[in-house]
Design a protein around this motif. Structure first.
Motif, PDB file in Angstrom:
ATOM      1  N   GLU A 164       0.866  -1.183   0.000  1.00  0.00           N
ATOM      2  CA  GLU A 164       0.000   0.000   0.000  1.00  0.00           C
ATOM      3  C   GLU A 164       0.897   1.225   0.000  1.00  0.00           C
ATOM      4  O   GLU A 164       1.972   1.223   0.625  1.00  0.00           O
ATOM      5  CB  GLU A 164      -0.945   0.006   1.203  1.00  0.00           C
ATOM      6  CG  GLU A 164      -0.267  -0.024   2.554  1.00  0.00           C
ATOM      7  CD  GLU A 164      -1.259  -0.056   3.716  1.00  0.00           C
ATOM      8  OE1 GLU A 164      -2.444  -0.324   3.478  1.00  0.00           O
ATOM      9  OE2 GLU A 164      -0.820   0.201   4.857  1.00  0.00           O
ATOM     10  N   ASP A 206     -10.539  -1.879  -8.314  1.00  0.00           N
ATOM     11  CA  ASP A 206     -11.443  -1.231  -7.362  1.00  0.00           C
ATOM     12  C   ASP A 206     -11.119   0.246  -7.337  1.00  0.00           C
ATOM     13  O   ASP A 206     -10.220   0.694  -6.629  1.00  0.00           O
ATOM     14  CB  ASP A 206     -11.266  -1.856  -5.970  1.00  0.00           C
ATOM     15  CG  ASP A 206     -12.100  -1.169  -4.891  1.00  0.00           C
ATOM     16  OD1 ASP A 206     -13.001  -0.369  -5.238  1.00  0.00           O
ATOM     17  OD2 ASP A 206     -11.850  -1.426  -3.688  1.00  0.00           O
ATOM     18  N   ARG A 242     -11.729   3.583  -6.045  1.00  0.00           N
ATOM     19  CA  ARG A 242     -12.373   4.090  -4.836  1.00  0.00           C
ATOM     20  C   ARG A 242     -13.002   5.471  -5.010  1.00  0.00           C
ATOM     21  O   ARG A 242     -13.837   5.876  -4.217  1.00  0.00           O
ATOM     22  CB  ARG A 242     -11.342   4.148  -3.699  1.00  0.00           C
ATOM     23  CG  ARG A 242     -10.785   2.781  -3.284  1.00  0.00           C
ATOM     24  CD  ARG A 242     -11.784   2.012  -2.457  1.00  0.00           C
ATOM     25  NE  ARG A 242     -11.252   0.741  -1.994  1.00  0.00           N
ATOM     26  CZ  ARG A 242     -10.565   0.576  -0.851  1.00  0.00           C
ATOM     27  NH1 ARG A 242     -10.301   1.627  -0.077  1.00  0.00           N
ATOM     28  NH2 ARG A 242     -10.141  -0.619  -0.499  1.00  0.00           N
ATOM     29  N   GLU A 259      -4.659   9.483   4.537  1.00  0.00           N
ATOM     30  CA  GLU A 259      -6.026   9.174   4.945  1.00  0.00           C
ATOM     31  C   GLU A 259      -6.963   9.629   3.833  1.00  0.00           C
ATOM     32  O   GLU A 259      -7.017  10.810   3.486  1.00  0.00           O
ATOM     33  CB  GLU A 259      -6.387   9.857   6.261  1.00  0.00           C
ATOM     34  CG  GLU A 259      -7.765   9.474   6.773  1.00  0.00           C
ATOM     35  CD  GLU A 259      -8.032   9.931   8.194  1.00  0.00           C
ATOM     36  OE1 GLU A 259      -9.149   9.662   8.688  1.00  0.00           O
ATOM     37  OE2 GLU A 259      -7.143  10.554   8.791  1.00  0.00           O
ATOM     38  N   PHE A 310     -10.213   7.805   0.822  1.00  0.00           N
ATOM     39  CA  PHE A 310     -10.739   6.709   0.000  1.00  0.00           C
ATOM     40  C   PHE A 310     -10.770   5.376   0.756  1.00  0.00           C
ATOM     41  O   PHE A 310     -10.638   4.309   0.158  1.00  0.00           O
ATOM     42  CB  PHE A 310      -9.914   6.558  -1.284  1.00  0.00           C
ATOM     43  CG  PHE A 310      -9.865   7.785  -2.145  1.00  0.00           C
ATOM     44  CD1 PHE A 310     -10.999   8.252  -2.790  1.00  0.00           C
ATOM     45  CD2 PHE A 310      -8.678   8.494  -2.303  1.00  0.00           C
ATOM     46  CE1 PHE A 310     -10.951   9.388  -3.590  1.00  0.00           C
ATOM     47  CE2 PHE A 310      -8.623   9.637  -3.093  1.00  0.00           C
ATOM     48  CZ  PHE A 310      -9.758  10.084  -3.740  1.00  0.00           C
ATOM     49  N   GLY A 311     -10.931   5.444   2.080  1.00  0.00           N
ATOM     50  CA  GLY A 311     -10.957   4.219   2.875  1.00  0.00           C
ATOM     51  C   GLY A 311      -9.594   3.716   3.298  1.00  0.00           C
ATOM     52  O   GLY A 311      -9.494   2.694   3.983  1.00  0.00           O
ATOM     53  N   PHE A 312      -8.534   4.421   2.921  1.00  0.00           N
ATOM     54  CA  PHE A 312      -7.169   4.064   3.315  1.00  0.00           C
ATOM     55  C   PHE A 312      -6.727   4.928   4.490  1.00  0.00           C
ATOM     56  O   PHE A 312      -7.092   6.099   4.585  1.00  0.00           O
ATOM     57  CB  PHE A 312      -6.184   4.286   2.162  1.00  0.00           C
ATOM     58  CG  PHE A 312      -6.474   3.491   0.928  1.00  0.00           C
ATOM     59  CD1 PHE A 312      -6.348   2.105   0.930  1.00  0.00           C
ATOM     60  CD2 PHE A 312      -6.846   4.116  -0.244  1.00  0.00           C
ATOM     61  CE1 PHE A 312      -6.600   1.375  -0.219  1.00  0.00           C
ATOM     62  CE2 PHE A 312      -7.088   3.401  -1.402  1.00  0.00           C
ATOM     63  CZ  PHE A 312      -6.967   2.016  -1.388  1.00  0.00           C
ATOM     64  N   ARG A 313      -5.876   4.352   5.325  1.00  0.00           N
ATOM     65  CA  ARG A 313      -5.289   5.130   6.407  1.00  0.00           C
ATOM     66  C   ARG A 313      -4.011   4.458   6.892  1.00  0.00           C
ATOM     67  O   ARG A 313      -4.021   3.259   7.187  1.00  0.00           O
ATOM     68  CB  ARG A 313      -6.272   5.260   7.579  1.00  0.00           C
ATOM     69  CG  ARG A 313      -5.765   6.166   8.699  1.00  0.00           C
ATOM     70  CD  ARG A 313      -6.814   6.345   9.770  1.00  0.00           C
ATOM     71  NE  ARG A 313      -6.399   7.294  10.784  1.00  0.00           N
ATOM     72  CZ  ARG A 313      -7.140   7.663  11.823  1.00  0.00           C
ATOM     73  NH1 ARG A 313      -8.352   7.144  11.991  1.00  0.00           N
ATOM     74  NH2 ARG A 313      -6.670   8.534  12.685  1.00  0.00           N
TER      75      ARG A 313
END
Length: 214
Positions: free
Chosen positions: A37, A115, A117, A188, A190-193
């Motif tokens: 990631e 996917d 986002r 942080e 698009f659903g990422f962190r």
């Protein structure tokens, strides 16, 4: 793509990710711990899409995948920030190029996305050392990314650790990667962190044209 005009972009690209140094992905291998990631950043030094000028604009994405992304069996999740300084014509063009419909290398890269986002427009700050000692990008309140060129006790002054013709270059064939250390990797959106440091970073120059596929 009969209605897509001739276009070209030249600029800088870098990534900071969670792999150890060097990231196996640009050697077309699976990530260090099986999943990768990271933050991917493009800075357009010069660019034209027909009559639309794209000089100085930035694109930044957050992405994650599991497995070897170059195997043909793996897709990535991706969210993309486009430069909010872009006017309406530039915004349309940036999305055409970076999501694939305009052809060229970005169309091939877009095939790796399984996917999507989302897409947002944001104030993307970018800077790079002219001697490739470091590279950095920032979206206030969302993203901080900084890589510094890898060095050690036997590094010759002014020289960089570089890989020529890597088999998994995110910017396309024939690239030269400058290997670095991700001293800042915070994101942080698009659903990422995540928030980490000390992992892999690398820089490529890119030179693309379309609408043909390389």
């Amino acid at each position: 793509m009969a209605d897509v005009p001739r276009w070209w972009l030249r600029g800088d690209w870098f990534v900071v990710c969670n792999c150890t140094i060097p990231c196996p992905c640009y050697f077309a291998q699976a990530p260090t711990s099986g999943d990768c990631e990271g933050i991917l950043v493009w800075h357009i030094r010069e660019g034209r899409y027909g009559d639309v000028v794209l000089d100085g604009l930035n694109v930044l994405s957050l992405g994650a995948f599991t497995g070897n992304i170059w195997s043909g069996q793996v897709k990535t999740a991706l969210g993309v920030f486009f430069d909010q300084r872009a006017d309406q014509a530039q915004r349309k063009v940036l999305q055409m190029i970076f999501t694939g419909p305009a052809g060229g290398w970005p169309a091939q890269f877009a095939e790796l996305v399984g996917d999507m986002r989302g897409v947002e427009f944001a104030p993307i700050e970018f800077d790079v050392d002219g001697d490739l000692g470091w590279w950095t990008a920032r979206i206030p309140g969302a993203v901080e990314a900084r890589g510094e060129a890898l060095a050690g006790p036997t590094t010759l002054p002014g020289q960089r650790v570089q890989v020529h013709n890597p088999p998994g270059a995110e910017t396309g064939p024939g690239g030269i990667a400058t290997q670095g250390v991700a001293v800042t990797d915070q994101a942080e959106g698009f659903g990422f962190r995540w928030d980490r440091s000390g992992r892999s970073s690398k820089h490529f120059a890119f030179d693309w044209a379309g609408p043909q596929t390389p």
